[in-house]
Design a protein around this motif. Structure first.
Motif: not given
Length: 384
Positions: A347-352
């Motif tokens: 849900l939050n690829p930017h966090l990866a």
């Protein structure tokens, strides 16, 4: 650490696997050679990274070893074979890496010819993964007894995480006043080999690298992936792994393939790779739901490549990252906890990306091979 500094001593390194000696110990061995200490690598397998370009001062010997075997006769043969290989000059230093090398070198090394002996506990093995099946609890008891007998013959014991050191102290295996320290693995080359890789585009891709063992959390990873697929999430998982035929905890590739087919999850199996960076380049998040490690090398390789990590709060795993900084920590053996962490990144690829950049910085500061090799050399040669 004792003050008696021995320079230009011959250093004998005993390993359970030739590949480990040729790759994991490369920086350490190179630094010993640069300081003028000849090195003899003793392993059960000729094939390793130094077969064709062995540096001056490095020689190799081989002995018989079945890494996962428990047949008393074949184990005695291993000790005898190692004894024949360990014909060192007086004053040499002995360093044994791993369960069987530490236990067997203690019996095989012979009398007073060694000026220093170092035991390296790289991990406690399948007997300590929390599996309560009778064969593993018997294995654990035998191992503890053997450690109790053999560790006093070493001058220094190195652990790869503080939990293992604490456990050995609590059980009275490591006696008070004995030299001991913690070094988190052998590190990886963060300068020229494992460098930041671009992030792949498209759906979030997870990567597992390791032997196909129950204690690596493989079943939980497949179950969590199956659960998320049924929930309608779009992602992929790649398993870069292999069956360890010598380990009683192992899965056959066909078994893993069958479990994956039954799960309906988008999981692919890649065999062992000559260069794991190929798979790291295809992935966004590295996953290792292990029950226990020494210090996970594959996790550190992923961190150095700029990948966010999902791993467990188990010993040898939780030291690699800080929860919410370089990745997410989950409970070992907990499918729900693992699925939740995977969903968070889907849900939050930017966090990866954010965690991946932080993971790279932590790998450089804490797990760089050259920095860690300095510590290994100091402990091997008993330098203050």
């Amino acid at each position: 650490m004792s003050a008696h500094c021995h320079t230009h001593r011959e250093v004998w390194i005993v390993e359970a696997h030739g590949r480990a000696f040729g790759s994991f110990r490369k920086t350490y061995v190179t630094q010993l050679l640069e300081r003028g200490n000849p090195v003899v690598g003793v392993s059960p397998m000729a094939a390793n990274a130094w077969d064709h370009d062995a540096p001056t001062g490095l020689s190799q010997r081989h002995f018989q070893l079945n890494r996962g075997g428990a047949n008393p006769v074949s184990e005695l043969v291993s000790v005898w074979s190692l004894r024949r290989a360990l014909k060192a000059r007086r004053g040499a230093i002995l360093v044994a890496f791993g369960v069987k090398p530490v236990l067997y070198a203690s019996f095989a090394a012979g009398g007073r010819r060694w000026s220093r002996r170092v035991a390296v506990i790289t991990g406690l093995g399948v007997g300590f993964s929390g599996d309560m099946r009778p064969r593993f609890s018997i294995l654990r008891r035998i191992q503890l007894l053997l450690y109790k007998i053999t560790l006093p013959s070493y001058d220094h014991t190195v652990f790869q995480n503080s939990d293992d050191l604490e456990l050995f102290s609590r059980l009275g295996i490591l006696r008070a006043g004995r030299e001991a320290s913690v070094v988190h693995g052998s590190g990886v080359d963060t300068r020229s080999h494992f460098t930041p890789l671009p992030y792949p585009e498209g759906k979030v891709s997870f990567l597992f690298v390791g032997r196909f063992l129950r204690s690596k959390g493989l079943s939980e990873l497949i179950e969590a992936s199956s659960f998320l697929t049924r929930q309608g999430f779009d992602f992929s998982v790649e398993l870069v792994g292999w069956h360890d035929g010598e380990n009683p905890d192992g899965f056959e590739e066909s078994q893993v393939a069958r479990i994956i087919a039954d799960s309906g999850a988008p999981i692919s199996i890649t065999g062992p790779l000559a260069d794991v960076r190929e798979a790291l380049a295809r992935s966004l998040v590295f996953v290792l739901p292990s029950y226990r490690e020494g210090t996970s090398r594959s996790t550190i390789e992923a961190m150095a490549s700029g990948r966010a990590v999902i791993t467990t709060t188990a010993p040898g795993c939780r030291e690699t990252i800080e929860d919410g900084q370089e990745g997410l920590l989950v409970e070992p053996r907990n499918v729900e906890s693992l699925a939740q962490a995977m969903r968070h990144y889907i849900l939050n690829p930017h966090l990866a990306h954010e965690h991946g950049r932080a993971a790279r910085a932590r790998a450089v500061s804490n797990f760089d091979a050259a920095k860690i090799a300095d510590v290994w050399v100091a402990q091997t040669l008993a330098i203050e």
